[in-house]
Design an enzyme around this catalytic site. Structure first.
Site, PDB file in Angstrom:
ATOM      1  N   ASP A  92     -53.914  40.966  83.263  1.00 55.01           N
ATOM      2  CA  ASP A  92     -54.714  41.988  83.925  1.00 55.01           C
ATOM      3  C   ASP A  92     -56.126  41.880  83.364  1.00 55.01           C
ATOM      4  O   ASP A  92     -56.323  41.475  82.225  1.00 55.01           O
ATOM      5  CB  ASP A  92     -54.130  43.376  83.699  1.00 55.01           C
ATOM      6  N   ASP A 271     -45.269  44.505  88.488  1.00 51.93           N
ATOM      7  CA  ASP A 271     -45.213  44.692  87.047  1.00 51.93           C
ATOM      8  C   ASP A 271     -45.232  46.182  86.812  1.00 51.93           C
ATOM      9  O   ASP A 271     -45.747  46.940  87.642  1.00 51.93           O
ATOM     10  CB  ASP A 271     -46.417  44.058  86.342  1.00 51.93           C
TER      11      ASP A 271
END
Length: 376
Positions: A92, A271
């Site tokens: 991320d 996720d």
RNA sequence: GCCUUGUUAGCUCAGCUGGUUAGAGCACCUGACUGUUAAUCAGGGGGUCCUAGGUUCAAGUCCUUGACAAGGCG
């Protein structure tokens, strides 16, 4: 990175596919365990691969940039070399931290100034340096730097936030194009669709990101407080525009039911911290429903943790024992519950994949969402 | 035997010179957790304030008695 569709469900948007990275291939739909600081908390790589059957895990640019820092990561050969994880890795961008650390940050067109939550030191993230950082981490899939507005954001704020995210995306893409992986393999970069809970903003965002013809696309800014049916309709709006020929990643989602609903609507990648964090807090997800293993009712239940579970922990330990470990604060409790939950999540998406290929996903999913909602 | 100190929630303890519905931490029970600042956070139940008298408008708090505990002196 190339994505290939193996089967598309004739009754809904669900699909089964796969993509390859320099560190291996991934069957979709897939759930990606979160390993923020370069570790899925409490879990060995060996168990992640051999027991849980994780195919790809996450790391976080924000955390890894602060610790251990880019110098160490570069000299270690990226996070793969540093941590020993040899499978596919997604990072991320730190965009979510810009949102969750809102108290101590300052957004500008240039990027985001923020104070470290560790020592208060001042830092600047820009679209370009976030790409550089993810290059150094060596992620197989890098994420664009975005702003994730809260679900309560008014339309004007959400619209301006989207403008900012899109301008950042353009600079992410420029930096991506002019740099290379320091370790010599291909790294993908996924743009992120934003637009909060507003259909027209979501459409504008989705149309804009598709222009970049990226390896895959993410849907961000959901499951941040809005009702689930709003999230589902936003997913539909986005996936109507995102190409079927690329993987779609729904960021940060979610509950097992959220995941099945999103798979039905054509999402391929997920996720979420829920299986790991909630596991550490004593919540177990099972096919029969949700268990709070700390509840007194399990104190003398000597049956195995989950007879239909796919991890070794499910039959190696009893509910009463795992409750005992939780109540005592033993670290093994967190490890067992995380193992169980991650194995369940991976089993969930693997089973969904089988049903898509068999052509009976919709029927199966409708049964599952009823079962999964139960509290045991 | 005498002296001192103490006895308040399951446990360890706060409660100033008497003054709203006696508190805390832990424990117990329950809930929350969605691109991890979280092995975290929130809520709840739980009291013959050792006993029995007394003083007072009013006692966990002051006085007396007894019980029990710890320490000291013989």
């Amino acid at each position: 990175m190339n994505f290939s569709l193996e089967k598309s469900d004739p009754h809904c948007a669900a699909r089964a596919g796969s993509f390859t990275t320099a560190h291996g291939s991934v069957l979709t739909p897939i759930f990606m365990p979160v390993g923020t600081q370069g570790t899925v908390k409490g879990i060995f790589h060996r168990d992640l691969t051999q027991d849980i059957h994780a195919q790809i895990i996450l790391g976080n640019t924000y955390h890894l940039y602060l610790r251990p820092g880019l110098d160490i990561l570069r000299r270690a050969g990226g996070l793969h070399g540093f941590s020993g994880w040899q499978g596919p890795l997604l990072t991320d961008s730190g965009g979510f931290q810009v949102f969750s650390l809102a108290a101590c940050r300052k957004l500008t067109a240039e990027g985001c100034r923020f104070a470290s939550h560790i020592d208060g030191s001042k830092h600047l993230f820009t679209p370009a340096n976030v790409i550089d950082t993810q290059r150094i981490i060596g992620a197989d899939i890098m994420m664009a730097f975005d702003e994730c507005p809260p679900s309560t954001a008014p339309y004007d704020y959400a619209s301006r936030s989207l403008d900012l995210t899109l301008s950042w995306l353009d600079r992410c893409m420029e930096q991506y194009a002019r740099t290379e992986c320091p370790y010599g393999y291909h790294q993908a970069l996924f743009p992120i669709v934003q637009g909060s809970v507003f259909e027209d903003l979501r459409r504008r965002s989705a149309r804009a990101v598709v222009e970049y013809d990226a390896c895959g696309y993410a849907i961000g800014g959901l499951a941040v407080g809005e009702p689930a049916d709003v999230m589902y309709s936003m997913i539909e709006v986005c996936n109507d525009i995102l190409p079927t020929s690329r993987p779609r990643y729904l960021m940060g989602v979610g509950t097992p039911i959220n995941i099945l609903e999103a798979i039905e609507r054509g999402v391929d990648m997920f996720d979420c911290v829920m299986p790991s964090r909630n596991g550490r807090n004593g919540m177990l997800f099972t096919w029969q429903g949700v268990i709070n293993i700390r509840n007194a009712k399990w104190a003398d239940d000597f049956s195995v943790l989950d007879p239909s579970g796919s991890s070794f922990v499910d039959t190696a330990y009893t509910k009463a024992y795992v409750r005992h470990l939780n109540i005592c604060g033993e670290m093994l409790a967190a490890e067992i519950c995380t193992m169980h939950n991650l194995a369940f999540y991976l089993n969930l998406v693997t089973t969904a994949r089988e049903h898509i290929i068999n052509g009976d996903f919709k029927v199966w999913k409708d049964e599952m969402v009823v079962q999964l909602a139960r509290r045991l």
